[in-house]
Each structure stands twice: as C-alpha cells, then as structure tokens.
Design an enzyme around this catalytic site. Sequence first.
Site, PDB file in Angstrom:
ATOM      1  CG  ASP B 197      -1.783   1.163   1.434  1.00  0.00           C
ATOM      2  OD1 ASP B 197      -1.958   1.932   0.469  1.00  0.00           O
ATOM      3  OD2 ASP B 197      -2.348   1.315   2.541  1.00  0.00           O
ATOM      4  CG  HIS B 370      -4.354   4.273   3.705  1.00  0.00           C
ATOM      5  ND1 HIS B 370      -4.447   3.163   2.892  1.00  0.00           N
ATOM      6  CD2 HIS B 370      -5.553   4.887   3.651  1.00  0.00           C
ATOM      7  CE1 HIS B 370      -5.659   3.121   2.361  1.00  0.00           C
ATOM      8  NE2 HIS B 370      -6.353   4.158   2.810  1.00  0.00           N
TER       9      HIS B 370
END
Lengths: 557, 557
Positions: B197, B370
């Site tokens: 990610d 995130h």
Amino acid sequence: MTDSDTLRVLPLGGLGEIGKNMTVLEYGGRMLMVDAGLRFPTPEMHGIDLVLPDFTYVLENADRLDGIVITHGHEDHLGALPWVLRELDPADRPPVFGRRLTMAMAQSKLDEHKLRDIQVNTLDPGQVVTIGPFTVELIHLTHSIPDAAGVLVTTPLGNMLVTGDYRFDQSPVDGRPADFDRLARLGKDGLLLLCGDSTNADRDGFAPSESAVGPALYDVFARCEGRIVVTSFASNIHRVAQVVNAADDLGRKVALVGRSMIKNMKIGRSLGHISISDETLIQPKQIDDYPDDEIVIVSTGSQGEPLSALRRMAYGEHQAVTLHAGDTVVFSATSVPGNERAVNDTIDRLYQLGCEVVTAAQAPVHTSGHGHREELKLMLNLTRPRYLMPFHGDFKRIHLHAQLGAAVGISADRIFRGENGLPLEIDANGARFGKKVQAGMVFVDGLGVGDPGDAALHDRRALSRDGIVFVVAIVSEEEDEIVSSSEVVLRGVPAVDGVESLTEQLRDAVERTLDRAIGEQIHDPDLLQQLVHDDLAKLLFKLTKRRPMIVPVIVEV
Amino acid sequence: MTDSDTLRVLPLGGLGEIGKNMTVLEYGGRMLMVDAGLRFPTPEMHGIDLVLPDFTYVLENADRLDGIVITHGHEDHLGALPWVLRELDPADRPPVFGRRLTMAMAQSKLDEHKLRDIQVNTLDPGQVVTIGPFTVELIHLTHSIPDAAGVLVTTPLGNMLVTGDYRFDQSPVDGRPADFDRLARLGKDGLLLLCGDSTNADRDGFAPSESAVGPALYDVFARCEGRIVVTSFASNIHRVAQVVNAADDLGRKVALVGRSMIKNMKIGRSLGHISISDETLIQPKQIDDYPDDEIVIVSTGSQGEPLSALRRMAYGEHQAVTLHAGDTVVFSATSVPGNERAVNDTIDRLYQLGCEVVTAAQAPVHTSGHGHREELKLMLNLTRPRYLMPFHGDFKRIHLHAQLGAAVGISADRIFRGENGLPLEIDANGARFGKKVQAGMVFVDGLGVGDPGDAALHDRRALSRDGIVFVVAIVSEEEDEIVSSSEVVLRGVPAVDGVESLTEQLRDAVERTLDRAIGEQIHDPDLLQQLVHDDLAKLLFKLTKRRPMIVPVIVEV
C-alpha cells in the site's frame, strides 16, 4: 433624519463565498461601486464561462452611480468590470478609478470588450478625489499583486475603509510595506466602519514574507540538474521577479510560457514592477538551444487549468516544451479551493513523465497574499473601527473574522456578519442591517449574461445526466394513419443492448401509441405528443433506469 | 524454462491512481484475483454511476480463474466484485475468499445483485487454503475497517504478499495489532515479492493510533452544549464505537442516521465489532424527545455526498434532523482527494445555520487507516522482500514508496514501479516487466457496463457543454417543395436575444437551405440533412459562439 443621511453598505458579492467581490456604497441618493469581480464556474455549471455577481440593483439605479473604484487587478475584484459596463447604458457608464497597474489591467479588459469612451482614472495613494458625495483616497497595502490598495471613503457620517485583499508584509519585494502611518491616523481620527478581507481568518500567526520565497526558490533551483519549470499566478509579478533573480544568480536563462504570463510581464515591465535583462530572457522556441541545466521556464497552469501551458506540458501536448525525466517542476502557488483535483492530476502526470515535483508542502516556495489571523488583528488595532463588517469570505471565515473582532475588544453589537444583498445602514443613531435586495449569481454563457435559473443551463444539466430522445412522426389528417415510419434519435442515452435495439423498441412503442390514439380519433398534435412522451418516459425508465429528456415532434400533413 | 514456471503479477487497477484496486496473479496457466475494487466518478464523467477496472483480460481467460481473494471490505477493494461476477459465465464464476466481515459485506452485495450460487468462503488468518496452484493465507493487519488482511500467496517460486490497505496501529481499538510475528517470519523465511500500500507514502512518521481518536472526541463533546453530529465513514466501525463510548460517558443518547451507517452497524453488531446498548441507541425520530445536550447523531456524509444525510441536514432538507445555532458538527474524517469542494460547501452551509464545525484541522478527531512513511519502512524491514512493487497509489506515491524501498536497502533493479496492465514476471532467473495487456476504466452507466469511449458518454459531454438543436423538415418527393414549415427545437443552447428569436432565425435558415437545394434538384434526404447541418452549424456559431450538436431529420413524403 431622512434616508439621505444614511450610509448604506451593500455587498453584492464576496460574502458567504470566495470570489466575485462587489460592494455598492450609497449616501445622499448617490452610489459608488467598490470592486467588480468574478468567479470561475464549478463543474456543475455545464458550459458556463464565468460567474458574475447579480448586479440588477445597480442596473435599476444606474443613473445614481457616480463611479467605480477597483482595489487591485485580480479577477475576483476586477474581472466583472467590462460586463457591468456593457450592461449599462453608455450615458450611465461611470468613470473608473484605481492605481496604475490596476488601471492598466482594467484598460486592457475594456479594450478586449471594445468598450470605448470609458474614463479610466489613475489614482495614486494619498491623492484625494471627489466622486459624488464621497471623498475617496487609496491607501497602499501589500498583496500578491503590485499596486494593491484599501479604499478610504469619507462621508459626512464619518470614514469607512474597504481593505480589498491585503496582508502586512514587513519586507515586501519592492521595499514598500503597507502605509501603517495612514492606517494608524485613521484609528486616531476615528474610523466608522472597516470592511476587511477574511480570506485567511482560519490561519494562525503571520503569513511568511514574500521576500522569503526568493531564497527558497534559489535553494530548490541550486539542487536541480535538469530544466526547471516554475508555475505561479501570472499576476504575481514580484514572485516572477524572484524566480528570474534566482535563475539569473545560477546562470540560467528564463523563458515565459503561457498567454497571461507574457501579457502580465509586459505590463509589469512597462510599469517598472519587474526588470528582466534581455540577456536572461529567451523565447520559448530557443529553449532547446541551451543545455538543460541552463533553463528556467516560468509557466501558467498552477491551478491545473485544462488549456494552460503546464497542463499541456504534463500531457505531452505543448508545442515548445517536452518534459522528461530529470526536469523539475516547482509549484510556487497553492490550489484554490475546488482546483485540488485538477492540480493533483497535473502533478501525477508530471511524475509519470519522470519529473520531480516540488510544492509548497515540501519547500517554502509560496506564501499567501492574504493576511493571517495576527495580521487581521493588526489591521483592527491600527484602524480601531467603531463597526466591523467582515468581507471576502465564506460564512466560516466571516464567522472567524468576527471572532477576531471580538478578541480585540469590539462589542458584539458592533460586528455585522453580513451576506450578499443585505445592506448595512449607518446613521447618526447607529448601525443595523436594512432590507435585503436582489443578489446572487449571473452567468456568462457564450456571448450573453443570464441568470442561473436559465432554461438553457437547466437543460444542459439534464442532458449531461441522462441524454435526450427525439421522436418524429408524421400523421395524416385525412387518412387517420401514420404517414411514414417514425424516427427515433438518441443522444447520450446509455443503451445496454446497443443503440439499435433500444431505438427499435422505442420506435415500436411510438407506433403502438399513435395507432391506439388515432384509433380513438385523437388528432390534436399536442395531445399526441403528450401521449408519446408519457409512454416513452415509462418505457425508457424501465429499459435504462434513466430519465432522458424526450422531445416528440408530431407533424400533421 | 517454460512460461508455466513464471509467476505473473498483473495489476488491473490501483496503480497510477487512487482506487479500483484489482490484481491478477498467474502461475502454471492458472489465475487468482486479489481484490476487485471500484472508484467513484469525477464530475467530468457525466451521468456515470461507478468506475471499474477494465477486466477484459479476466473475461478472456475466465476458464483459468480459480478464485478471488478480497483483502478488506472497502469499496475500492470489494465494490467491483458483483460486476466482475455478473460478466462471467455462471460456470466460470470462481469462489470468493476473505475474512468474516469482508465476506459478510461481499454477501450483502451479491444479494443486492441477485447473484446466487456464488461460493463465499470465510478464511480466518492463519488458515491455509489451496486455490489452483496457489496456497493462500491471510495475515491480520490493522486498517480503518475491522478484519483487514494481507494476502500471502505461496508458489513453487516463493512467497509473495499483497498487503491490501494497512497501517501498524500499536494500540488498535479492538486490542489486536497487526501480526508482527507472521510478517517477521516471512522476512526470515524469505519473501520473494511485496506488493505494498502506497497511499500515505507522502506522509512522514507514524499515523496516530485509532485509539487516540476516542479521547479527542470525548474532549470535543465535553465542551458542547447543544446537539452533536459526528460524521465518519460508515465502514469505520471502530470509529463509530468510539463515538458511542464518548457519548455514553457523557450521558448522551446516540442516533444513527444514513442508510449505509445503519447497514454497516447492523453487520458490525452481529459480528461483535461494536456493541451499543439498547439504552444508548435511539431512533432518529426520537431525537426531538431529548434535550439538545443529551444527543449525539452519527451520520453519513463526511465526503459531502449530494444525497447523504449530513448534506441534507446542512441544506435544511433532512426529514428527522433540523440543525440550528448551538449544534456542533464534528468531521471525524478527511476529504478524499476530489471531494474538497463538496465538503467545504457542506461546512459553510453549517456555519450559515449557526452551527459550530470541528474538523481534523482543529482537533485530533481523525486518523488515517493507511500507514505513513515509517510504517511502510517497518513493513519492508519486517518482511525483507527480494522484490518490491508499490501498489495502491498514484504515480507520485508509487515513486515515493519506491524511494522508501531504496532507503531500506533494496537495490534499484529489484524495485518495480508499475502501471495498470503491465505484468511483473518473475522466474528462476529474476524479475522484469512483461508485455502490456488491456487495462483502464470501464463505466457503469445506468444498468450497463461500458467503456469510456462510449458514444453515450461522449454525447453527454458535448450536450453538457453546448446543448443540441433538432430540426425536422418534410419535403415532398413529387412536388419539389417543403411540405410544411420546418420545426426547430433547441435544448441547452444559450440564446442571447431569447429562444424564440434564435429559433426563428434558424428556421429561416433551414428553409433557405432546403429551397436552394431543391431548386438544384437535390432530393437525397441524407444529402439534404448534411446541407442543413452545415449551414446551421455556421449560423449557430456566428450567433452564439457555441457548437451545439445538430440533428436534422428530413422526411420525404
């Protein structure tokens, strides 16, 4: 006490929004306009070119308008000027006033619109002019364009100051900070009303000085081994001057790219706001004659505008400049709210090309032209107004600016959180909001000025969502029958199983409806059209889950 | 060495963009899909409902697809699943795998699409399943939705990990940090490839823990004297849990407002991710039964979505909730790029109503799901991959994630900055990019799935800009004349001097053109239509400076 002893301050734009600033001052039956700005359309305003304040009130009282004063040359303060003048009867077009650069930019706009015979008057700070019952003086302030000014208006009731956009840069690039002395004297002599810029009422402290940007640009440039592209607002002449100086110090040539960049630098050079030596400046077509590490390109496109030079470079579509790995693009600007996506798209395209990208988030290569919270308080403490009316801001910023007013000691009943169309009325007894007048948006749509309720815009919105279906059928008056097979034309309607199949089904439906209606002896074309419309609407929703516009044309022969 | 000894990693979405994540893994002639996400349309995509990855490659190789694994339940990883399955032949529809909450959300989507007979398999972390030539194991990670997991895929060539979205929350709300041990063992045993990610590759340090948000919410709530509205992503179940706890501690009741909020909390409660006592939870219609300082409303609309509950409240159009001065609205979320304007509009409307607004800029009422840069480096140091392929990011973030890989010691030739459709091919000799396959966007438009070159969308774009003109004329084959006066219908065309006047001028032009053509013995309807089209186009541009679509229908009778 008659109404003619009342000072009315009527904002027609810029309150409850960012942009299209316009204010009308009224006293003794006469009017003075301060600023005539525009906004750019949002994506929902399909096909709209520009957004102006609704200035119906001005048109209805055009014979009372004695002058227009512009605080500075940005589009959100100046851009509506030609549109306002165009709508006025030539006999009612008043003289325009402002500082030197502002008036040069105004004149250039009036020329583009072929508006001749407008009196454009340069007013230097300190100079005093009488416009109807008002005495007007400009006060030098600092902003992100040279020649910014506050407008001091004197009436028998007292003085008021419309700041326009400003900040208190303590070390501006041209060495001319705001006229603190004149502002302090206003405070000493008594200021009735301050209408102040709220744009950065949500940002703490002081904005960094513009002159700190130059060294930051130099530091970034010094690390670059390839070409450098700097994008900034074309009207920020001092910013471009600092780019040129940094380039010069590092032995790089400078090319200006983009129509408004070239135009503004021409005006800026002619008025002495920027000097670029002929040795430094090169033409865009000469860029490839130099090694990469000897080039700085100054470009429009800091907001990701679709047709701008930088956007075209990012998409590999610029005539003179092909960017590649090793080039660095410096965003010496921040995104205006609403432009974030366009700017991010541009940045990402640049990364895809292998360029490095430097934004204000990575290095102090930008500062704002609007004062932060401490600067707004400094303005309040210098001018010590009796009444405060926050200008130039959405409701949030007006709210925050009002809080700052309270923080420096202005009592709540002397702070007025206004909105467009709501006049503040001041007389010897005090101040209060008066009766609302028409205000809002008008759209410039192609060649014309229209209102947002405009049928054409409404249609375009509907068309953009669901498309349109045209139906043509010809029926014979005498023979009770459909003369030729009907035509169905689809535009923009999603067809799951193909356009032909959908068209076929719609055509069958039209003929079924008409056959049935004619069988029932219905001949009125309007009624037939209504029946076709309603039957198709039902069928289309069933087949596509959409509600396209349906236009049936039934012709009797 | 045959091609069947090659591991191919083919991203079909999520590279060079934020959203619509989808990856296909291939080995030994078989395929496994990891994630099937969607994106939401931008304002330029007129009338488009959803954007999916172009999965033509999957459809063309459907018989080789053995399974679909979903990392977590967010739309950008799960949302395309029913659309992919719909397009596959029922016999080719593979089983779907994922953790409990993820599969509950997947099942709910499949039910909505009436997709029956899909094998939906819950896979707990640590459990190992064989899918074709792949061995798959989920590894527990933390994110802004419960049950997030990385996908560990074992092939004869080695192990690879697709992280999905993750962060390393050291004190998650449910007390279950990421499975550091399993990740470290991967590093020890040797990880061939990490697909990680990149969403926050541009943000320094560590993201603050989710559990720090609860106390911040409590502090904000404690200062509020009126009602409190908290808006957050409906899938962020732990966030809502913290809102509920803070409300509970302060003796406030909680009402859930918005369809997806109610739906997600129902799933979340049934799986034990959130507990709300029946004493605390009230129905929206009960809100007015309590004093203002005993109410917390949890609402959808954190992104300013046009039909969301909060947006309707801000515009005074919500059935159950009428906001007023004294109410406080807390944005426990940040704007997804592109939504800034809609969010700011909503906020400003709230200020106009007199509400106070608290965003993450004023108080730490939000944290990201995130990992920031230090977390990405921690993942790299734990798993020590031979090859790195940054996933889930635009080109900028992929570039920055690649730089982080270099910073922890991965050599440049082992870092692959990919793009959608470009397969990474790994065999015993090393890794390299292979030949590009078709990739990009497909649009969900009403009921159908189409490509962006779609004529209907193209038409809607043109219509939204300039409108359309429709012309009907009937000519007689035998008599060489126009049978009845022609009809001109305008939709969306700006008419400076009124629609009637413009229509009149266009009708005259049509008749002139037809008279001239018929005089020249031209009868072919196609040719007549072309002539009318061309003459009108010129005239319209002259009169309106626009280029509307022109649809002439000439009927011969």
